[in-house]
Design an enzyme around this catalytic site. Structure first.
Site, PDB file in Angstrom:
ATOM      1  N   LYS A  39       0.819  -1.214   0.000  1.00  0.00           N
ATOM      2  CA  LYS A  39       0.000   0.000   0.000  1.00  0.00           C
ATOM      3  C   LYS A  39       0.858   1.272   0.000  1.00  0.00           C
ATOM      4  CE  LYS A  39      -4.063  -2.190   1.975  1.00  0.00           C
ATOM      5  NZ  LYS A  39      -5.085  -2.141   3.037  1.00  0.00           N
TER       6      LYS A  39
ATOM      7  N   TYR B 195     -12.412  -2.890  -4.256  1.00  0.00           N
ATOM      8  CA  TYR B 195     -13.027  -2.983  -2.925  1.00  0.00           C
ATOM      9  C   TYR B 195     -14.552  -2.946  -2.982  1.00  0.00           C
ATOM     10  CZ  TYR B 195      -8.335  -2.204  -1.089  1.00  0.00           C
ATOM     11  OH  TYR B 195      -7.007  -2.325  -0.782  1.00  0.00           O
TER      12      TYR B 195
ATOM     13  N   PHE C 269     -15.895   2.541   6.408  1.00  0.00           N
ATOM     14  CA  PHE C 269     -14.509   2.832   6.062  1.00  0.00           C
ATOM     15  C   PHE C 269     -14.249   2.900   4.557  1.00  0.00           C
ATOM     16  CE2 PHE C 269     -14.946  -1.757   6.586  1.00  0.00           C
ATOM     17  CZ  PHE C 269     -14.413  -2.243   5.399  1.00  0.00           C
TER      18      PHE C 269
ATOM     19  N   ARG D 121      -0.653 -14.741   3.431  1.00  0.00           N
ATOM     20  CA  ARG D 121      -1.463 -14.112   4.479  1.00  0.00           C
ATOM     21  C   ARG D 121      -0.864 -14.344   5.866  1.00  0.00           C
ATOM     22  NH1 ARG D 121      -6.245 -11.827   3.139  1.00  0.00           N
ATOM     23  NH2 ARG D 121      -7.262 -12.407   5.089  1.00  0.00           N
TER      24      ARG D 121
ATOM     25  N   THR E 191      -5.429  -8.718   9.427  1.00  0.00           N
ATOM     26  CA  THR E 191      -5.769  -7.450   8.779  1.00  0.00           C
ATOM     27  C   THR E 191      -5.767  -6.293   9.769  1.00  0.00           C
ATOM     28  OG1 THR E 191      -7.134  -8.647   7.198  1.00  0.00           O
ATOM     29  CG2 THR E 191      -7.525  -6.289   7.377  1.00  0.00           C
TER      30      THR E 191
ATOM     31  N   ARG F  41       2.306  -6.692   8.875  1.00  0.00           N
ATOM     32  CA  ARG F  41       1.326  -5.710   9.369  1.00  0.00           C
ATOM     33  C   ARG F  41       1.646  -5.258  10.788  1.00  0.00           C
ATOM     34  NH1 ARG F  41      -3.521  -8.843   6.479  1.00  0.00           N
ATOM     35  NH2 ARG F  41      -3.657  -7.571   4.598  1.00  0.00           N
TER      36      ARG F  41
ATOM     37  N   ASN G 259      -2.724  -0.664   6.707  1.00  0.00           N
ATOM     38  CA  ASN G 259      -2.146  -1.862   7.305  1.00  0.00           C
ATOM     39  C   ASN G 259      -0.993  -2.434   6.479  1.00  0.00           C
ATOM     40  OD1 ASN G 259      -3.596  -2.968   5.210  1.00  0.00           O
ATOM     41  ND2 ASN G 259      -4.841  -4.304   6.465  1.00  0.00           N
TER      42      ASN G 259
ATOM     43  N   HIS H 232      -1.813  -5.892   1.192  1.00  0.00           N
ATOM     44  CA  HIS H 232      -3.021  -6.668   0.912  1.00  0.00           C
ATOM     45  C   HIS H 232      -2.589  -8.027   0.378  1.00  0.00           C
ATOM     46  CE1 HIS H 232      -6.985  -7.757  -0.617  1.00  0.00           C
ATOM     47  NE2 HIS H 232      -6.346  -8.191  -1.694  1.00  0.00           N
TER      48      HIS H 232
ATOM     49  N   GLU I  97      -8.908  -9.987  -8.299  1.00  0.00           N
ATOM     50  CA  GLU I  97      -8.003  -8.868  -8.002  1.00  0.00           C
ATOM     51  C   GLU I  97      -6.893  -8.757  -9.046  1.00  0.00           C
ATOM     52  OE1 GLU I  97      -8.927  -9.200  -3.232  1.00  0.00           O
ATOM     53  OE2 GLU I  97      -7.000  -9.920  -3.982  1.00  0.00           O
TER      54      GLU I  97
END
Length: 150
Positions: free
Chosen positions: A9, A49, A57, A85, A91, A105, A115, A118, A129
């Site tokens: 991000k 998203y 949010f 993950r 998350t 994270r 965070n 992704h 995605e």
């Protein structure tokens, strides 16, 4: 063999944190099938998203994702979704700090929106995605190639 999507991000790209991601990708034997720097525009973010539309949010997330460049990856390895993950951690950053203190994270996340990264949560999400960020990537064909090379 499995294919997943990973995204660093904007706030993490602005810092030196991106190097940690590359280190984790190499250390955990992921194959990098595609990578690129991308500014996630509001149009891209709204598609990416869409399942969060209407949530409190959503606007903050879509706006944040367009605040600078992100780095996107298509990764492949055995159990890549679960493996990536796990490296990312939960998350929610506050949960990551306590339950996975060495996760990306926990180390680099600032909030639930910021965070740091992704990772797709399922094969269906990965395919969707990847198609948004890498529209020319043929997920099924690449998966077939990966399976043949094993």
């Amino acid at each position: 063999m499995e294919i997943t999507f990973a995204l660093i991000k904007p706030h993490a790209v602005k810092n030196i944190v991106a190097l940690q991601y590359v280190t984790e990708i190499i250390k955990n034997n992921f194959s990098v099938l595609q990578t690129k720097e991308v500014v996630v525009t509001k149009q891209l973010a709204s598609r990416f998203y869409e399942e969060h539309q209407g949530k409190f949010f959503y606007n903050r997330l879509v706006t944040f994702m367009g605040s600078g460049p992100s780095i996107a990856f298509v990764l492949a390895s055995k159990d890549s979704i679960a493996k990536w993950r796990t490296i990312l951690g939960p998350t929610k950053v506050h949960k990551a700090i306590y339950s996975s203190p060495d996760s990306i994270r926990s180390l680099y996340g600032l909030s639930d929106t910021r965070n740091a990264c992704h990772g797709s949560d399922s094969l269906e999400s990965a395919s969707r995605e990847i198609s948004i960020i890498f529209p020319d990537f043929d997920y099924q064909e690449e998966l077939r190639k990966q399976m043949e090379s094993v």
